[in-house]
Motif scaffolding. Structure first.
Motif, PDB file in Angstrom:
ATOM      1  N   ARG A 208       0.836  -1.073   0.223  1.00  0.00           N
ATOM      2  CA  ARG A 208       0.093  -0.151   0.073  1.00  0.00           C
ATOM      3  C   ARG A 208       0.923   1.210  -0.072  1.00  0.00           C
ATOM      4  O   ARG A 208       2.035   1.332   0.512  1.00  0.00           O
ATOM      5  N   GLY A 209       0.528   2.179  -0.651  1.00  0.00           N
ATOM      6  CA  GLY A 209       0.934   3.508  -0.436  1.00  0.00           C
ATOM      7  C   GLY A 209       2.006   4.116  -1.733  1.00  0.00           C
ATOM      8  O   GLY A 209       2.658   4.794  -1.536  1.00  0.00           O
ATOM      9  N   ALA A 210       2.285   2.928  -2.608  1.00  0.00           N
ATOM     10  CA  ALA A 210       3.191   3.225  -3.825  1.00  0.00           C
ATOM     11  C   ALA A 210       2.850   4.437  -4.550  1.00  0.00           C
ATOM     12  O   ALA A 210       1.452   4.682  -4.708  1.00  0.00           O
ATOM     13  N   GLY A 211       3.893   5.435  -4.685  1.00  0.00           N
ATOM     14  CA  GLY A 211       3.264   6.815  -5.077  1.00  0.00           C
ATOM     15  C   GLY A 211       3.197   7.887  -4.239  1.00  0.00           C
ATOM     16  O   GLY A 211       3.028   8.966  -4.764  1.00  0.00           O
ATOM     17  N   THR A 212       3.352   7.340  -2.989  1.00  0.00           N
ATOM     18  CA  THR A 212       3.540   8.459  -2.029  1.00  0.00           C
ATOM     19  C   THR A 212       4.682   8.162  -1.204  1.00  0.00           C
ATOM     20  O   THR A 212       5.560   7.410  -1.583  1.00  0.00           O
ATOM     21  N   ASP A 213       4.895   8.865  -0.078  1.00  0.00           N
ATOM     22  CA  ASP A 213       6.381   8.906   0.478  1.00  0.00           C
ATOM     23  C   ASP A 213       6.122   7.823   1.258  1.00  0.00           C
ATOM     24  O   ASP A 213       7.704   7.539   1.805  1.00  0.00           O
ATOM     25  N   VAL A 214       5.308   7.061   1.804  1.00  0.00           N
ATOM     26  CA  VAL A 214       5.407   5.966   2.486  1.00  0.00           C
ATOM     27  C   VAL A 214       4.778   4.779   2.081  1.00  0.00           C
ATOM     28  O   VAL A 214       3.695   4.687   1.392  1.00  0.00           O
ATOM     29  N   ILE A 215       5.525   3.719   1.966  1.00  0.00           N
ATOM     30  CA  ILE A 215       5.219   2.299   1.399  1.00  0.00           C
ATOM     31  C   ILE A 215       4.793   1.305   2.647  1.00  0.00           C
ATOM     32  O   ILE A 215       5.785   1.221   3.304  1.00  0.00           O
ATOM     33  N   ARG A 216       3.682   0.912   2.744  1.00  0.00           N
ATOM     34  CA  ARG A 216       3.558  -0.173   3.825  1.00  0.00           C
ATOM     35  C   ARG A 216       3.245  -1.704   3.209  1.00  0.00           C
ATOM     36  O   ARG A 216       2.403  -1.461   2.265  1.00  0.00           O
ATOM     37  N   ILE A 217       3.978  -2.650   3.540  1.00  0.00           N
ATOM     38  CA  ILE A 217       3.954  -3.877   2.915  1.00  0.00           C
ATOM     39  C   ILE A 217       3.470  -5.072   4.195  1.00  0.00           C
ATOM     40  O   ILE A 217       4.330  -4.987   5.088  1.00  0.00           O
ATOM     41  N   GLN A 218       2.521  -5.702   3.871  1.00  0.00           N
ATOM     42  CA  GLN A 218       2.204  -6.669   5.050  1.00  0.00           C
ATOM     43  C   GLN A 218       2.549  -8.062   4.140  1.00  0.00           C
ATOM     44  O   GLN A 218       2.322  -8.460   2.991  1.00  0.00           O
ATOM     45  N   GLY A 219       3.742  -8.786   4.619  1.00  0.00           N
ATOM     46  CA  GLY A 219       4.188  -9.909   4.205  1.00  0.00           C
ATOM     47  C   GLY A 219       3.047 -10.807   4.126  1.00  0.00           C
ATOM     48  O   GLY A 219       2.154 -11.053   4.706  1.00  0.00           O
ATOM     49  N   VAL A 220       3.274 -11.730   2.821  1.00  0.00           N
ATOM     50  CA  VAL A 220       2.410 -12.995   2.369  1.00  0.00           C
ATOM     51  C   VAL A 220       3.235 -14.262   2.553  1.00  0.00           C
ATOM     52  O   VAL A 220       4.270 -14.012   2.251  1.00  0.00           O
ATOM     53  N   LYS A 221       2.464 -15.320   2.495  1.00  0.00           N
ATOM     54  CA  LYS A 221       3.354 -16.587   2.536  1.00  0.00           C
ATOM     55  C   LYS A 221       3.787 -16.705   1.024  1.00  0.00           C
ATOM     56  O   LYS A 221       4.947 -17.438   0.955  1.00  0.00           O
ATOM     57  N   GLU A 222       2.872 -16.644   0.129  1.00  0.00           N
ATOM     58  CA  GLU A 222       3.331 -16.974  -1.272  1.00  0.00           C
ATOM     59  C   GLU A 222       2.489 -16.025  -2.316  1.00  0.00           C
ATOM     60  O   GLU A 222       1.653 -15.349  -2.050  1.00  0.00           O
ATOM     61  N   LEU A 223       3.103 -15.935  -3.340  1.00  0.00           N
ATOM     62  CA  LEU A 223       2.467 -15.248  -4.488  1.00  0.00           C
ATOM     63  C   LEU A 223       1.709 -16.040  -5.644  1.00  0.00           C
ATOM     64  O   LEU A 223       2.191 -17.379  -5.716  1.00  0.00           O
TER      65      LEU A 223
END
Ligand code: EPZ
Length: 422
Positions: A208-223
């Protein structure tokens, strides 16, 4: 044998051109695909050597690459079984550094030579390393090979010391499969970063937040699997817009996202270029000789004026009445094109990170040596507006980011010949 471009001067670009997919998104999207063990489809890829090299690297790592069309690839990543990309290929493009984040994310390990790329001054990767270390990776440099290893990548709160496109994307790649939450502050906001984040989320990541000053990522098990269409290349679009403005021709640039070109559009209007803006097109209107005004240009990270169009703007400003100033705030030494332009009679004075351009003096054709991608493209524009013939050597630099540049310009009514080494 080194190829070169032969260009006659005093040519106008006229007509319309469809813009290709963004190089600086595509060169991150392909490495990002390594984070899944499933299949992905990527469309609107530019046909440039950096992409060909990256698909070669993915194949060597065990991916199954199917060419679906001239601009789309199918990738089956289930067979990827190596975290050591081939040095011979890695050294051919700077964007190979994205293999660090993606292979670290997938295997918890990657051995890769330090990245190559254009000579724009020192291009350290300390911020990339800062992010990987914060996520729990041990980093060693042995005989020019970066060895990164992490028993388990864990989310972290990372504050970048400098706004960096590469570091932002690379850390994002390493964080999507890490355990827990990652916050990356002071990130770059380029549209290409948003495009990569959208691709990761399409595969099941939580960015979340790509394109802003802060990016937040919640890790997931697999893609999982995903299909992705690469955004248009704002730098290629800007190249043809500035070429039209410099040669005084009328050119319709199609399949673009005008929002991504805001800074370029504003600056072109400021120097007196007539422009119409549509939903997914920009029309550069015909302009007569002597109508361009001088201006001051400062490059900055997005949404500022893009450093990748600084050389092209410099060529345009040689046509403006009066003195202009270009300040390069992103790279320390992105001025190697000045000496080549001076061979054509350009009156440019470099002082530190600023170049003063005395406009209104005709350029004359010369033998030029392209030393980087965007500088080389700016020489094509300089050749078109000058008196007489120009030979540009080092075309391989231009081919890294512009698809068949002579054909692209030919579709706008100008003749450029690609000839064998001289
Ligand atoms: C990306 O390079 C682009 N390349 C460049 O485009 C573009 O000019 C640049 O971003 C800026 O927009 C690709 O996307 C493949 P940075 P990158 O990290 O990531 C310093 C082209 O022609 N820095 O944003 O290498 C760095 O030295 C190419 O398409 C550190 O100090 O650029 C520079 O001064 C040329 N430490 C500034 O930050 C780091 O760890 C911005 O660099 C990383 C960067």
């Amino acid at each position: 044998m080194q190829q070169c471009l032969r260009i006659c001067g005093k040519q106008k670009t006229q007509g319309s051109i469809r813009i290709n997919g963004a190089k600086n998104s595509a060169v991150a999207v392909l490495p990002a695909a390594l984070l899944t063990e499933k299949t992905v489809k990527v469309e609107n890829l530019p046909s440039i050597t950096d992409i060909y090299r990256l698909t070669d690297i993915l194949s060597v790592l065990g991916a199954k690459v199917s060419i679906l069309s001239e601009t789309s690839l199918g990738l089956d990543l289930s067979g990827v079984d190596s975290f050591c990309p081939p040095p011979g290929l890695v050294n051919q493009l700077r964007a190979s550094y994205y293999l660090m984040g993606s292979l670290l994310g997938r295997f918890g390990r990657v051995d890769i030579p330090m990245p190559g790329g254009c000579d724009l001054g020192p291009r350290p990767i300390d911020q990339h390393i800062k992010g990987f270390s914060a996520l729990g990776a041990d980093v060693e440099l042995e005989h020019g090979v970066m060895k990164l290893q992490a028993r388990k990548l864990k989310g972290a709160h990372i504050y970048l010391d400098i706004v960096s496109v590469g570091a932002t994307i690379n850390i994002m790649l390493a964080a999507v499969l890490a355990e827990g939450k990652t916050i990356i502050e002071n990130v770059a906001k380029e549209p290409e970063i948003v495009d990569v984040a959208n691709f990761l989320n399409a595969m099941g990541a939580r960015v979340r937040g790509a394109g802003t000053d802060v990016i937040r990522i919640q890790g997931v098990k697999e893609l999982g699997s995903a299909e992705h269409i690469v955004i248009p290349d704002r730098i290629e679009a800007g190249t043809f817009m500035i070429a039209a403005a410099a040669t005084g021709g009328e050119v319709l640039v199609k399949d673009v996202i005008p929002k991504h070109l805001d800074a370029v559009i504003a600056k072109l209007k400021e120097v007196g270029v007539g422009l119409d803006i549509g939903l997914d097109w920009v029309l550069v209107k015909e302009s007569g000789p002597g109508c361009l005004l001088s201006s001051d240009v400062k490059t900055f990270p997005y949404p500022g004026f893009p450093t990748d169009l600084q050389p092209h703007m410099m060529v345009l400003l040689t046509r403006s009445q009066g003195t202009s100033l270009i300040t390069e705030n992103v790279f320390e030494r992105r001025f190697r094109h000045i000496d080549e332009l001076k061979k054509m009679g350009a009156r440019i004075k470099l002082e530190g990170r600023s170049a003063m351009i005395e406009g209104g003096h005709e350029l004359t054709g010369a033998n030029l040596q392209a030393m980087d991608l965007r500088g080389g493209a700016s020489f094509v524009i300089a050749a078109l507006i000058s008196e007489g013939e120009t030979l540009i050597q080092g075309v391989e630099h231009i081919d890294r980011g512009y698809e068949k540049i002579e054909d692209r310009f030919a579709s706008l009514g100008v003749r450029i010949e690609r000839i064998g080494g001289i």
